[in-house]
Design a protein around this motif. Structure first.
Motif: not given
Length: 471
Positions: A277-279, A298, A308-309, A312-313
């Motif tokens: 996954q990309s964050y 993180w 994870g999302m 990161v936010e």
């Protein structure tokens, strides 16, 4: 600060309560319902802030004011000759290290411990901010105010985040559920005889992880990468190891790959790639080191169960930690920053960040070395990294806990063959700050560097600029 009653009925007295690490312990113990007093050598803004929070802080040290029923808390900086410590020992009072006081304040919550020669405060602050903005009721103990939160301490109920001090091995008093190791670059050579001994204390720190815990290491740092390998190969281990870094700069393959790094004067962006996954991350602070710290933070949040999302936010809410490249003032296009850097690597990072912010302007650095032993060990390296500034003003050494060492002065840095910038040896701090202010022109950045009290001269720098501008 949140409030609980876990320590109600208990009494604590902190000697040296005005220090960055001790003051947050005082706040946490108070927040847990304890009766807290403390003393320091002199008055300070920190001391006055503690008083407003109901902590019985005073100066100077006074043996007659030590409560007889209190557990006395000290740091490694407190000498046996301190009059308050003498009377406490004579009475047979319980005397414990700061780390034990912090562990007591953390009881009952999973412990996230951040260790490393550099980046502890910023990374701890990032974790705290991200957890809070992810809906986690976090406690934290951080050696500097978390900008936007107003303090370096908070009492919550779900997770406890703290810096873990390797300087004297006291972080071995903790039993963390999550450990973040930002780097393992030898420092505190007044306490450790060699690099091997310094690396060894981090191995012991890994051994303190609770079963099922998570070890998080920076893959770009040789020492931290070495510790990650130790964490993977230790017999009988029941923990997870996560490394982070930019693949092209990492010594071991990172699980959290950092890509697409972009820097501006006031922000930084990157993408964290983890488990397919990309964050995407966008920070409100700049600097490559900030991206690295954010990756470790993180990973810690994910280890604590945060999506994870969401994590990161939530990191996007981070606005910095006190005395970590903190803007202290601006007059007529000249800006003054303060940075706690006191190891050559930290100084190099601070000046690199100042260069980004200055743009086409110059960087004027005021450096106050911290400790005679560190100055002796790293004089040439300090000179080399300070050459990243256009002008360098060198003030006297801040002794902290040490006695002077014969022949060791700031002149070792000023006269080093590694010093390439214009170096001005101005021992008096007021005069050093004034000299730097006069060297700073519109468009330039002035940065006050050191873990001592040079930061107190930021208002003086501003006043010189106001005088120059006729205001």
């Amino acid at each position: 600060m949140s409030r609980s009653t876990a320590l109600e009925g208990q009494s604590f007295h902190l000697i040296g309560v005005g220090g960055a690490g001790m003051s947050v312990v005082a706040e946490l113990l108070k927040g847990q319902g304890a009766e807290v007093t403390g003393s320091d050598r002199q008055d300070s803004a920190v001391l006055q802030s503690l008083i407003t929070k109901g902590i019985g802080a005073y100066f100077p040290h006074d043996a007659d004011r030590v409560p007889e029923a209190a557990t006395v808390i000290i740091s490694s900086a407190i000498r046996e000759s301190n009059p308050e410590l003498i009377v406490a020992r004579e009475r047979g009072q319980n005397v414990v290290h700061r780390s034990r006081g912090l562990a007591l304040a953390a009881e009952g919550q999973p412990f996230v411990a951040v260790a490393g020669a550099h980046g502890k405060t910023s990374t701890s602050a990032m974790i705290a901010v991200a957890l809070l903005n992810s809906g986690v009721d976090a406690s934290y103990a951080i050696g500097g105010p978390v900008l936007g939160e107003g303090s370096g301490a908070r009492v919550g109920s779900e997770v406890f985040v703290a810096e873990a001090d390797e300087s004297d091995g006291s972080f071995l008093h903790y039993a963390p559920a999550v450990e973040v190791i930002t780097n393992v670059e030898p420092d505190h050579l007044d306490h450790y005889a060699s690099r091997d001994e310094f690396i060894g204390i981090f191995r012991q720190f890994v051994d303190r992880l609770i079963p099922g815990g998570t070890l998080i290491c920076c893959a770009e740092d040789a020492g931290s990468a070495e510790i990650s390998q130790y964490g993977r190969t230790s017999d009988g281990r029941e923990h997870r190891v996560i490394t982070y870094g930019r693949p092209e700069r990492s010594i071991v393959a990172p699980e959290v790959e950092i890509t697409d790094v972009v820097m501006t004067e006031k922000s930084a962006a990157a993408v964290f790639n983890f488990e397919g996954q990309s964050y995407p991350l966008r920070l409100g602070v700049t600097g490559e080191h900030s991206i690295l710290n954010a990756a470790g933070a993180w990973a810690a949040c994910v280890a604590c169960g945060v999506d994870g999302m969401v994590a990161v936010e939530a990191l996007g809410h981070f606005r910095g930690a006190g005395r970590r490249f903190e803007l202290r003032g601006e007059v007529g296009g000249r800006r003054v920053y303060d940075d706690y850097a006191h190891h050559p690597t930290e100084v190099e990072v601070a000046l690199r960040q100042a260069r980004i912010v200055a743009g086409e302007g110059r960087v004027i650095a005021v450096f106050q070395p911290h400790l005679y032993s560190r100055t002796l060990s790293f004089a040439d390296r300090f000179a080399e990294v300070l050459s990243g500034a256009d002008e360098v003003v060198l003030a006297d050494i801040y002794a902290a806990r040490e006695d002077p060492i014969s022949g060791v002065t700031t002149a070792l840095v000023a006269n080093s063959p590694k010093m390439k910038s214009g170096a001005h040896l101005v021992p008096d701090m007021d005069e050093a700050a004034r000299k730097a202010a006069l060297l700073t022109k519109p468009g330039d950045v002035c940065i006050l560097i050191g873990a001592g009290d040079i930061f107190l001269r930021a208002p003086l720098v501003e006043s010189v600029w106001l005088e120059e501008d006729g205001k």
